[in-house]
Design an enzyme around this catalytic site. Sequence first.
Site, PDB file in Angstrom:
ATOM      1  N   LEU A   1     -32.534  52.568 -65.028  1.00  0.00           N
ATOM      2  CA  LEU A   1     -31.676  52.231 -66.164  1.00  0.00           C
ATOM      3  C   LEU A   1     -30.575  51.249 -65.773  1.00  0.00           C
ATOM      4  CD1 LEU A   1     -28.866  54.037 -65.830  1.00  0.00           C
ATOM      5  CD2 LEU A   1     -30.341  55.838 -66.695  1.00  0.00           C
TER       6      LEU A   1
ATOM      7  N   GLU B   1     -34.887  55.952 -60.849  1.00  0.00           N
ATOM      8  CA  GLU B   1     -34.370  55.621 -62.171  1.00  0.00           C
ATOM      9  C   GLU B   1     -34.115  54.120 -62.234  1.00  0.00           C
ATOM     10  OE1 GLU B   1     -33.822  57.844 -64.727  1.00  0.00           O
ATOM     11  OE2 GLU B   1     -33.741  55.840 -65.578  1.00  0.00           O
TER      12      GLU B   1
ATOM     13  N   CYS C   1     -25.338  48.790 -58.118  1.00  0.00           N
ATOM     14  CA  CYS C   1     -26.658  48.923 -57.481  1.00  0.00           C
ATOM     15  C   CYS C   1     -27.116  47.749 -56.634  1.00  0.00           C
ATOM     16  CB  CYS C   1     -27.707  49.213 -58.549  1.00  0.00           C
ATOM     17  SG  CYS C   1     -27.537  50.879 -59.179  1.00  0.00           S
TER      18      CYS C   1
ATOM     19  N   ARG D   1     -17.336  47.900 -60.535  1.00  0.00           N
ATOM     20  CA  ARG D   1     -17.837  48.032 -59.159  1.00  0.00           C
ATOM     21  C   ARG D   1     -18.562  46.742 -58.742  1.00  0.00           C
ATOM     22  NH1 ARG D   1     -20.738  53.830 -59.369  1.00  0.00           N
ATOM     23  NH2 ARG D   1     -21.149  53.170 -61.499  1.00  0.00           N
TER      24      ARG D   1
ATOM     25  N   LEU E   1     -32.682  35.185 -65.703  1.00  0.00           N
ATOM     26  CA  LEU E   1     -32.588  33.763 -65.353  1.00  0.00           C
ATOM     27  C   LEU E   1     -31.271  33.180 -65.848  1.00  0.00           C
ATOM     28  CD1 LEU E   1     -36.181  32.329 -66.020  1.00  0.00           C
ATOM     29  CD2 LEU E   1     -35.098  32.858 -63.838  1.00  0.00           C
ATOM     30  N   LYS E   2     -30.278  34.027 -66.002  1.00  0.00           N
ATOM     31  CA  LYS E   2     -28.999  33.549 -66.511  1.00  0.00           C
ATOM     32  C   LYS E   2     -28.086  33.245 -65.323  1.00  0.00           C
ATOM     33  CE  LYS E   2     -26.574  33.362 -70.493  1.00  0.00           C
ATOM     34  NZ  LYS E   2     -26.314  31.961 -70.300  1.00  0.00           N
ATOM     35  N   ALA E   3     -27.760  31.960 -65.186  1.00  0.00           N
ATOM     36  CA  ALA E   3     -26.849  31.589 -64.096  1.00  0.00           C
ATOM     37  C   ALA E   3     -25.451  32.122 -64.388  1.00  0.00           C
ATOM     38  CB  ALA E   3     -26.810  30.074 -63.951  1.00  0.00           C
TER      39      ALA E   3
ATOM     40  N   ASP F   1     -21.560  69.331 -61.455  1.00  0.00           N
ATOM     41  CA  ASP F   1     -20.869  68.249 -60.745  1.00  0.00           C
ATOM     42  C   ASP F   1     -19.713  68.866 -59.960  1.00  0.00           C
ATOM     43  OD1 ASP F   1     -20.865  64.912 -61.315  1.00  0.00           O
ATOM     44  OD2 ASP F   1     -19.112  65.759 -60.284  1.00  0.00           O
TER      45      ASP F   1
HETATM   46  C1  UDX Z   1     -26.836  56.704 -59.445  1.00  0.00           C
HETATM   47  C2  UDX Z   1     -27.762  57.245 -58.360  1.00  0.00           C
HETATM   48  O1  UDX Z   1     -27.572  58.605 -58.182  1.00  0.00           O
HETATM   49  C3  UDX Z   1     -27.588  56.473 -57.132  1.00  0.00           C
HETATM   50  O2  UDX Z   1     -28.414  56.953 -56.122  1.00  0.00           O
HETATM   51  C4  UDX Z   1     -27.970  55.096 -57.483  1.00  0.00           C
HETATM   52  O3  UDX Z   1     -27.964  54.282 -56.370  1.00  0.00           O
HETATM   53  C5  UDX Z   1     -27.040  54.550 -58.533  1.00  0.00           C
HETATM   54  O4  UDX Z   1     -27.098  55.347 -59.649  1.00  0.00           O
HETATM   55  P1  UDX Z   1     -24.478  57.014 -60.289  1.00  0.00           P
HETATM   56  O5  UDX Z   1     -25.026  57.951 -61.298  1.00  0.00           O
HETATM   57  O6  UDX Z   1     -24.019  55.670 -60.730  1.00  0.00           O
HETATM   58  O7  UDX Z   1     -25.552  56.854 -59.137  1.00  0.00           O
HETATM   59  O8  UDX Z   1     -23.408  57.672 -59.371  1.00  0.00           O
HETATM   60  P2  UDX Z   1     -21.937  58.043 -59.674  1.00  0.00           P
HETATM   61  O9  UDX Z   1     -21.507  57.469 -60.977  1.00  0.00           O
HETATM   62  O10 UDX Z   1     -21.209  57.783 -58.410  1.00  0.00           O
HETATM   63  O11 UDX Z   1     -22.038  59.613 -59.914  1.00  0.00           O
HETATM   64  C6  UDX Z   1     -22.405  60.545 -58.990  1.00  0.00           C
HETATM   65  C7  UDX Z   1     -21.929  61.899 -59.501  1.00  0.00           C
HETATM   66  O12 UDX Z   1     -22.326  62.899 -58.578  1.00  0.00           O
HETATM   67  C8  UDX Z   1     -20.419  61.995 -59.653  1.00  0.00           C
HETATM   68  O13 UDX Z   1     -20.114  62.550 -60.893  1.00  0.00           O
HETATM   69  C9  UDX Z   1     -20.003  62.925 -58.518  1.00  0.00           C
HETATM   70  O14 UDX Z   1     -18.858  63.687 -58.825  1.00  0.00           O
HETATM   71  C10 UDX Z   1     -21.239  63.775 -58.384  1.00  0.00           C
HETATM   72  N1  UDX Z   1     -21.390  64.405 -57.083  1.00  0.00           N
HETATM   73  C11 UDX Z   1     -21.265  63.681 -55.956  1.00  0.00           C
HETATM   74  C12 UDX Z   1     -21.689  65.756 -57.028  1.00  0.00           C
HETATM   75  O15 UDX Z   1     -21.793  66.428 -58.041  1.00  0.00           O
HETATM   76  N2  UDX Z   1     -21.861  66.331 -55.798  1.00  0.00           N
HETATM   77  C13 UDX Z   1     -21.709  65.657 -54.643  1.00  0.00           C
HETATM   78  O16 UDX Z   1     -21.872  66.244 -53.562  1.00  0.00           O
HETATM   79  C14 UDX Z   1     -21.414  64.276 -54.732  1.00  0.00           C
HETATM   80  C1  UDX Z   2     -29.365  47.158 -62.251  1.00  0.00           C
HETATM   81  C2  UDX Z   2     -30.866  47.184 -62.594  1.00  0.00           C
HETATM   82  O1  UDX Z   2     -31.119  46.326 -63.708  1.00  0.00           O
HETATM   83  C3  UDX Z   2     -31.330  48.593 -62.909  1.00  0.00           C
HETATM   84  O2  UDX Z   2     -32.727  48.618 -63.112  1.00  0.00           O
HETATM   85  C4  UDX Z   2     -30.959  49.493 -61.741  1.00  0.00           C
HETATM   86  O3  UDX Z   2     -31.331  50.828 -62.036  1.00  0.00           O
HETATM   87  C5  UDX Z   2     -29.487  49.423 -61.453  1.00  0.00           C
HETATM   88  O4  UDX Z   2     -29.106  48.056 -61.208  1.00  0.00           O
HETATM   89  P1  UDX Z   2     -27.115  47.154 -63.651  1.00  0.00           P
HETATM   90  O5  UDX Z   2     -26.408  47.042 -62.345  1.00  0.00           O
HETATM   91  O6  UDX Z   2     -26.624  48.124 -64.660  1.00  0.00           O
HETATM   92  O7  UDX Z   2     -28.659  47.502 -63.427  1.00  0.00           O
HETATM   93  O8  UDX Z   2     -27.036  45.709 -64.338  1.00  0.00           O
HETATM   94  P2  UDX Z   2     -27.949  44.471 -64.655  1.00  0.00           P
HETATM   95  O9  UDX Z   2     -27.983  44.300 -66.117  1.00  0.00           O
HETATM   96  O10 UDX Z   2     -29.243  44.498 -63.942  1.00  0.00           O
HETATM   97  O11 UDX Z   2     -27.046  43.279 -64.069  1.00  0.00           O
HETATM   98  C6  UDX Z   2     -26.657  43.236 -62.712  1.00  0.00           C
HETATM   99  C7  UDX Z   2     -25.797  42.030 -62.457  1.00  0.00           C
HETATM  100  O12 UDX Z   2     -26.581  40.840 -62.483  1.00  0.00           O
HETATM  101  C8  UDX Z   2     -24.678  41.808 -63.474  1.00  0.00           C
HETATM  102  O13 UDX Z   2     -23.504  41.416 -62.807  1.00  0.00           O
HETATM  103  C9  UDX Z   2     -25.194  40.692 -64.350  1.00  0.00           C
HETATM  104  O14 UDX Z   2     -24.171  39.927 -64.925  1.00  0.00           O
HETATM  105  C10 UDX Z   2     -25.986  39.892 -63.342  1.00  0.00           C
HETATM  106  N1  UDX Z   2     -27.045  39.088 -63.972  1.00  0.00           N
HETATM  107  C11 UDX Z   2     -28.102  39.691 -64.557  1.00  0.00           C
HETATM  108  C12 UDX Z   2     -26.950  37.704 -63.965  1.00  0.00           C
HETATM  109  O15 UDX Z   2     -25.987  37.126 -63.436  1.00  0.00           O
HETATM  110  N2  UDX Z   2     -27.949  36.978 -64.540  1.00  0.00           N
HETATM  111  C13 UDX Z   2     -29.023  37.556 -65.140  1.00  0.00           C
HETATM  112  O16 UDX Z   2     -29.885  36.816 -65.650  1.00  0.00           O
HETATM  113  C14 UDX Z   2     -29.109  38.964 -65.145  1.00  0.00           C
END
Ligand code: UDX
Ligand code: UDX
Length: 447
Positions: free
Chosen positions: A163, A161, A275, A342, A265-267, A35
Amino acid sequence: MRRDSDTVSFVGLGYVGLCTATVMASKGIRIIGVDVDERRIEQLRKGLPPFHEPQLQSMLKAALRKKRMEFTTDASQVVDADSIFITVGTPSNRDGSIDLTYVKKATQDVGSAIAASPSYHLVVVKSTVTPGTTADVVRPVLEASSEKNCGPDLGLCSNPEFLAEGSAIKGTLSPDKIVIGSIDAKSGGTLSKLYRRIYQKIKVPTILTNPTTAETIKYASNAFLATRVSTINTIANICQRVPNADVETVAKAIGLDPRIGPLYLKAGPGYGGSCFHKDLQALISFSRSRNYEPILLTAVEEANQRQATEIVNLSKRLLGSLDNRRIAVLGLAFKKDTDDMREAASLRVIDELLKNGARVSAYDPMALENARRILGDKVELMPNAISCLKGADCCIVMTEWDEFRKLKPSDYKLSMNAPNIVDARRITKRDDFDGFNYLAVGLGTSS
Ligand code: UDX
Ligand code: UDX
């Protein structure tokens, strides 16, 4: 470190990179994590993750004890692994389109690192990237920087991914699917073999396809999920305007239809997180670049933005003007069990409360540190729920933390200035709040 086919490198140790790497380490794979963030690397060497995720810290510490994970800022070290995952972030440009700067830089670093290596290396793009990026952007950068051609000596796959934060480790330990988009059979075979080695007896459905389709699957997944949330929120807002209608029961009933299913389906107050918004904006911008206006997706996003106004309007229904009224916001994280703020709906709601002249106190069991950084002194951040409620004219329950489920009506009544509750997550029951002015998302008031 010895070069080894059981060693995997990760460039980018955010949510995706670190959680995936740690799970792989727990399965006996040796990890080289890279990183650019020196502080992050220092902390990781001590077994301290940069964010909260259930199980992550204990698994990280266990992997470090077994000497299965090494962390460095030196990208040239990725060469010690056969498979190299790119997991850097893919933020948005100002116009919503995807910013591929980090992906390009990481690819270049990986290419330079393997240029002199005589072995086969597989590069895996796990960052979320728009359709065509692996083939049209990553491949040429990788080939130029490594001075190798993709093929027998150099493999390339897209491997998105899925997750979700809060269940990232659980989800990675038993994923519902693996998507492998490979440029050739050798690349796909190498990655499939790695996953078989990791999952062993657990049968994980695997979709083998080309990189562009794999990339599209990731966006389709988030577009569908976000659409479900905006759809149920729309139904909730309609319920709100109909005496005695209740979105909870509506959701329960439609969820029993196997064509619909019960999840997402949670309002609530609208989706947040790193994401959904980012990926929808990237997909919208990508579609436009292909001369297609994806009106459904723009509506999903707009409905999500407006959902914050719906919530604030509930507090206005209780208080009339919000000017100089004190509003307690319980919960700041974009969902429970994470410190991540975020794109959190709380930020949109707070923004609107402040615009209406309200004074805001807020509390979150985990996100206070992030909140301090993001919100500064715009709101009064409180150390616990009770102090947050003190003197409030109205409380808005923003995040579905278990801690808030345990609050009793008397906790609200004894602390607040006036008994006004808006439940934006439906974690409370109206019947328990006798003597309160109570409104909840998707719950029509009785006629
Ligand atoms: C991930 C996926 O990579 C992204 O494409 C997707 O849309 C969301 O999930 P995430 O793991 O949440 O992103 O990203 P973030 O928490 O911002 O971490 C990115 C990491 O990459 C940071 O630790 C940052 O320091 C590192 N980084 C960034 C590098 O090592 N090199 C770089 O040039 C830029
Ligand atoms: C999401 C996707 O689920 C995951 O597959 C992808 O890789 C990254 O984006 P995440 O952002 O971690 O994951 O959260 P998620 O649990 O999907 O919830 C997203 C948002 O939707 C939250 O703000 C949650 O509160 C909201 N949500 C989710 C609702 O309001 N109602 C629901 O029924 C489900």
